[in-house]
Motif scaffolding. Structure first.
Motif, short mmCIF file in Angstrom:
data_model
loop_
_atom_site.label_atom_id
_atom_site.label_comp_id
_atom_site.label_asym_id
_atom_site.label_seq_id
_atom_site.Cartn_x
_atom_site.Cartn_y
_atom_site.Cartn_z
N UNK A 174 5.44 -49.23 48.86
CA UNK A 174 4.85 -48.12 48.10
C UNK A 174 5.43 -46.79 48.60
N UNK A 175 5.69 -45.85 47.68
CA UNK A 175 6.17 -44.53 48.03
C UNK A 175 5.01 -43.55 47.87
N UNK A 176 4.65 -42.77 48.93
CA UNK A 176 3.51 -41.87 48.78
C UNK A 176 3.82 -40.73 47.80
N UNK A 177 2.77 -40.12 47.23
CA UNK A 177 2.95 -38.93 46.40
C UNK A 177 3.37 -37.76 47.28
N UNK A 178 4.12 -36.82 46.69
CA UNK A 178 4.66 -35.69 47.47
C UNK A 178 3.56 -34.81 48.05
N UNK A 179 3.92 -34.04 49.09
CA UNK A 179 3.01 -33.06 49.68
C UNK A 179 2.77 -33.30 51.15
N UNK A 180 2.91 -32.22 51.96
CA UNK A 180 2.65 -32.32 53.40
C UNK A 180 3.55 -33.34 54.08
N UNK A 181 2.96 -34.10 54.98
CA UNK A 181 3.73 -35.07 55.75
C UNK A 181 4.37 -36.13 54.86
N UNK A 182 3.75 -36.37 53.68
CA UNK A 182 4.29 -37.37 52.76
C UNK A 182 5.71 -37.01 52.32
N UNK A 183 6.06 -35.71 52.31
CA UNK A 183 7.43 -35.32 51.93
C UNK A 183 8.44 -35.94 52.89
N UNK A 184 8.11 -35.94 54.18
CA UNK A 184 9.03 -36.51 55.17
C UNK A 184 9.08 -38.03 55.03
N UNK A 185 7.94 -38.65 54.78
CA UNK A 185 7.90 -40.11 54.61
C UNK A 185 8.72 -40.50 53.38
N UNK A 186 8.54 -39.75 52.31
CA UNK A 186 9.31 -40.02 51.08
C UNK A 186 10.82 -39.89 51.33
N UNK A 187 11.20 -38.82 52.03
CA UNK A 187 12.61 -38.58 52.33
C UNK A 187 13.22 -39.78 53.07
N UNK A 188 12.53 -40.26 54.11
CA UNK A 188 13.08 -41.38 54.89
C UNK A 188 13.12 -42.65 54.07
#
Ligand code: TXA
Ligand code: MG
Length: 330
Positions: free
Chosen positions: A309-323
């Motif tokens: 699963x890919x988290x929705x954008x925003x806050x720390x999730x931006x970094x998780x999405x990027x990786x």
């Protein structure tokens, strides 16, 4: 043979002696493990590149312990000094790396011939003691083979660098689990995010009191020279990784696939290979566990592919999405 060193006084002293002798030591930080060497010793820096198999065009971050030593690393005008002071007061020691114009004496090997240098004051107590005891500036990229998943435990370093890495200072699992945020402050009027990380763009914008230009996205950044190291494909497991919007994971994945949820799924169709990164989907816990789980699944023989699963954008999730997006590129 790889030697594990404890973070007691004896271990720190031994690690410091190896650094002073021009050896490389894998080190714990609050983000991920780094592979450290004396930044002003070119032979040591060369070893870092060779142990990682990293191309010489990809510059390294220099770690130090106190802003009073900034003159050794950077050559700043007044506006740059003020901007650096603001972010340092707010986020150092901690998971923020700042790109600034370099001091001429910083070896070109460290900065891959750029006229800028990336610098960071880390927070992990063992890393800070090592910097102080060795009395060195430590160049350190993440301690993984080039392009593979960053290590968040000492064992990860040993698993993927093996005997190429002679010493590992074992400071336990990393707190953040993702690499530091990188911001470019060369033009303090137009600060730019180079890599999303534990410190969010909103926090940086508040402290600098101006908008931060966004990072080049994982998709549009094919030109390595824009943000070196931010390669389209990076942090990648060997097995195919497919990403899904939250809630859209295939429920009946084929038998040889692992299914990774962000939070514990409500109706658990517990196939043998169902995982979740955090009980409640807390982004900090997701970040902490992400790289470790990807490594474990890469090693699990009966898993052939990973659905995540890919988290929705925003806050720390931006970094998780990027990786995750970079990790999924083939
Ligand atoms: O959390 C972290 O930052 C970890 C720990 C060990 O401190 N280090 C880390 O280093 O992630 P590394 O080398 O894996 O990633 C550093 C990134 C690379 O993408 C590199 O290209 C970029 O920083 N970088 C280094 N110097 C730069 C510079 N002068 N200008 C622009 N980007 C730079
Ligand atoms: Mg790295």
């Amino acid at each position: 043979m790889t030697t594990f060193l404890a973070t007691d006084t004896d271990g720190i002293n031994r690690a410091a002696q190896h650094i002073q002798a021009g050896e490389c030591v894998a080190v714990p930080t609050e983000t991920v493990y780094g592979l450290a060497g004396d930044a002003f010793n070119e032979a040591a820096v060369r070893k870092i590149f060779s142990i990682k198999g990293r191309p010489l065009i990809d510059p390294l971050i220099v770690h130090f312990d106190n802003l009073s030593k900034i003159g050794r690393l950077a050559k700043l005008n007044e506006a740059q000094t003020n901007a650096l002071q603001l972010v340092a007061d707010a986020f150092w020691p901690g998971p923020l790396t700042v790109v600034v114009p370099k001091q001429a004496t910083v070896p070109d090997l460290v900065t891959a011939n750029r006229d800028s240098v990336a610098i960071r004051c880390p927070k992990h107590p063992a890393m800070r003691r090592l910097i102080a005891t060795s009395a060195r500036f430590l160049a350190a990229p993440s301690a993984n083979p080039f392009g593979y998943i960053s290590p968040t435990t000492a064992q990860h370093v040993a698993d993927s660098l093996g005997e190429r890495c002679p010493y590992i200072l074992d400071g336990g699992p990393c707190e953040a689990g993702l690499e530091s945020t990188i911001i470019d402050l060369r033009d303090p009027l137009q600060p730019r995010l180079l890599r999303p990380g534990p410190i969010g763009i909103e926090q940086l914008s508040q402290v600098l009191n101006r908008p931060i230009l966004p990072a080049h996205s994982a998709a549009d950044n094919k030109d390595v020279s824009l943000a070196p190291g931010q390669l389209e494909r990076h942090y990648s497991p060997q097995k195919p990784l497919t990403l899904y919007k939250t809630g859209n994971l295939p429920t009946q994945a084929d038998l040889n696939s692992a299914t990774v949820y962000l939070a514990r799924p409500k109706q658990t169709q517990t196939s043998k290979f169902t995982y979740w990164l955090s009980e409640k989907g807390d982004p900090r816990e997701v970040a902490q566990n992400l790289f470790g789980l990807l490594r474990a699944l890469d090693e699990e023989r009966s898993v052939e592919a990973i659905h995540c699963e890919l988290p929705n954008a925003g806050g720390l999730a931006d970094a998780i999405r990027d990786r995750l997006i970079r990790a999924s590129k083939r």
